[in-house]
Design a protein around this motif. Structure first.
Motif, short mmCIF file in Angstrom:
data_model
loop_
_atom_site.label_atom_id
_atom_site.label_comp_id
_atom_site.label_asym_id
_atom_site.label_seq_id
_atom_site.Cartn_x
_atom_site.Cartn_y
_atom_site.Cartn_z
N ASP A 1 37.83 13.52 69.01
CA ASP A 1 39.08 13.00 68.71
C ASP A 1 39.25 11.70 69.72
OD1 ASP A 1 41.63 11.92 68.12
OD2 ASP A 1 42.61 13.85 68.97
N ALA A 2 38.87 10.70 69.41
CA ALA A 2 38.57 9.54 70.35
C ALA A 2 39.98 8.83 70.55
CB ALA A 2 37.74 8.26 69.83
N ASN A 3 40.72 8.61 69.50
CA ASN A 3 42.12 8.10 69.86
C ASN A 3 43.15 9.14 69.98
OD1 ASN A 3 42.61 9.34 67.27
ND2 ASN A 3 42.81 7.56 66.02
N ASP A 4 43.05 10.54 70.22
CA ASP A 4 43.89 11.27 70.80
C ASP A 4 45.21 11.65 69.88
OD1 ASP A 4 42.53 12.05 73.16
OD2 ASP A 4 43.34 10.38 74.10
N ASP A 5 45.02 11.47 68.70
CA ASP A 5 45.78 11.68 67.58
C ASP A 5 46.01 12.96 66.93
OD1 ASP A 5 43.69 11.73 65.89
OD2 ASP A 5 44.58 10.19 64.49
N LYS A 6 45.24 13.82 67.57
CA LYS A 6 45.24 15.27 67.21
C LYS A 6 44.56 15.63 65.83
CE LYS A 6 47.62 16.20 70.87
NZ LYS A 6 46.78 16.11 72.24
N SER A 7 43.76 14.75 65.68
CA SER A 7 42.84 14.92 64.36
C SER A 7 41.62 14.12 64.40
CB SER A 7 43.65 14.68 62.80
OG SER A 7 43.81 13.24 62.93
N ILE A 8 40.69 14.62 63.60
CA ILE A 8 39.31 13.82 63.91
C ILE A 8 38.95 13.26 62.46
CG2 ILE A 8 36.78 14.01 63.82
CD1 ILE A 8 37.50 16.79 65.55
N LEU B 1 36.74 10.79 59.76
CA LEU B 1 35.25 10.80 59.46
C LEU B 1 34.57 9.72 60.37
CD1 LEU B 1 32.84 11.67 57.78
CD2 LEU B 1 33.51 9.95 56.06
N GLU B 2 35.06 8.94 60.51
CA GLU B 2 34.63 7.85 61.58
C GLU B 2 34.46 8.38 63.07
OE1 GLU B 2 32.84 5.14 60.67
OE2 GLU B 2 33.46 5.77 58.70
N GLU B 3 35.29 8.93 63.51
CA GLU B 3 35.16 9.63 64.84
C GLU B 3 33.99 10.62 64.84
OE1 GLU B 3 39.54 9.48 66.67
OE2 GLU B 3 39.29 10.71 64.88
N PHE B 4 34.15 11.48 63.73
CA PHE B 4 33.00 12.38 63.87
C PHE B 4 31.74 11.85 63.48
CE2 PHE B 4 30.59 15.62 60.87
CZ PHE B 4 30.85 16.54 61.91
N LYS B 5 31.44 10.85 62.76
CA LYS B 5 30.19 10.10 62.72
C LYS B 5 29.70 9.47 64.08
CE LYS B 5 29.92 8.89 57.87
NZ LYS B 5 29.97 7.52 56.99
N ASN B 6 30.77 8.78 64.66
CA ASN B 6 30.34 8.19 65.91
C ASN B 6 29.72 8.96 66.92
OD1 ASN B 6 31.12 5.54 64.92
ND2 ASN B 6 33.06 5.73 65.62
N LYS B 7 30.65 10.46 66.97
CA LYS B 7 30.01 11.31 67.94
C LYS B 7 28.72 12.02 67.76
CE LYS B 7 30.81 14.15 71.41
NZ LYS B 7 30.93 13.83 72.95
N ARG C 1 26.27 10.57 65.64
CA ARG C 1 25.34 9.76 65.54
C ARG C 1 24.40 9.83 66.66
NH1 ARG C 1 23.01 7.58 61.23
NH2 ARG C 1 24.40 6.73 60.04
N LYS C 2 24.89 10.19 67.75
CA LYS C 2 24.02 10.15 69.21
C LYS C 2 22.88 11.01 68.83
CE LYS C 2 27.93 8.98 72.01
NZ LYS C 2 28.87 9.58 73.03
N ASN C 3 23.07 12.14 67.96
CA ASN C 3 22.07 13.06 67.84
C ASN C 3 21.01 12.58 66.54
OD1 ASN C 3 23.10 14.58 69.64
ND2 ASN C 3 24.16 15.71 68.22
N GLU C 4 21.33 11.48 66.00
CA GLU C 4 20.42 10.83 64.94
C GLU C 4 20.35 11.69 63.78
OE1 GLU C 4 16.68 9.57 66.40
OE2 GLU C 4 17.58 8.65 68.14
N VAL C 5 21.45 12.23 63.37
CA VAL C 5 21.80 13.00 62.21
C VAL C 5 22.27 12.30 61.01
CG1 VAL C 5 23.16 14.69 61.11
CG2 VAL C 5 22.78 14.98 63.57
N PRO C 6 21.58 12.18 59.95
CA PRO C 6 21.89 11.19 58.78
C PRO C 6 23.13 11.25 58.19
CG PRO C 6 19.91 12.70 58.26
CD PRO C 6 20.44 13.30 59.45
N ALA C 7 23.58 10.39 57.83
CA ALA C 7 25.03 9.87 57.37
C ALA C 7 25.46 11.03 56.43
CB ALA C 7 25.25 8.73 57.11
#
Length: 110
Positions: free
Chosen positions: A39-46, A48-54, A56-62
């Motif tokens: 939860d990058a913006n601390d809005d108490k929800s995740i 899709l973009e926040e999930f992908k950004n986190k 992506r570091k593991n190189e998981v396909p979109a």
């Protein structure tokens, strides 16, 4: 002498058992901490973009990330709450356990 050896043995067994319990506790990730890290913006929800950004570091396909996210977003509102996240983690653990069990069974049959 025998009682001293017996006491020592019981003490060693107790220490071993205690260390195994602690090791298992440390392996369990804290869902609240994991959720907060997504939860990058601390809005108490995740989102899709926040999930992908986190992830992506593991190189998981979109496509795989989108599928995982959709499975967690139970009410399909475009955001994953802490409750949905925890449920998704539990579901993932069950699925992972079933995969390992299936792999073991197929290895045993070979």
């Amino acid at each position: 002498m025998k009682t001293t050896i017996l006491k020592f043995g019981l003490l060693m067994f107790a220490l071993f058992a205690f260390s195994q319990v602690n090791a298992q506790d440390k392996k369990q990730p804290d869902p609240e901490k994991m959720f907060a890290s997504f939860d990058a913006n601390d809005d108490k929800s995740i989102s899709l973009e926040e999930f992908k950004n986190k992830k992506r570091k593991n190189e998981v396909p979109a496509e795989a990330l989108e599928k995982r996210y959709a499975a967690m977003d139970v009410n399909s509102d475009g955001s994953v709450t802490l409750e949905e996240f925890k449920a998704g983690m539990m579901k993932g653990k069950k699925t992972e356990g079933m995969k390992k069990k299936k792999e073991k069974t197929s290895d045993d049959n070979d």
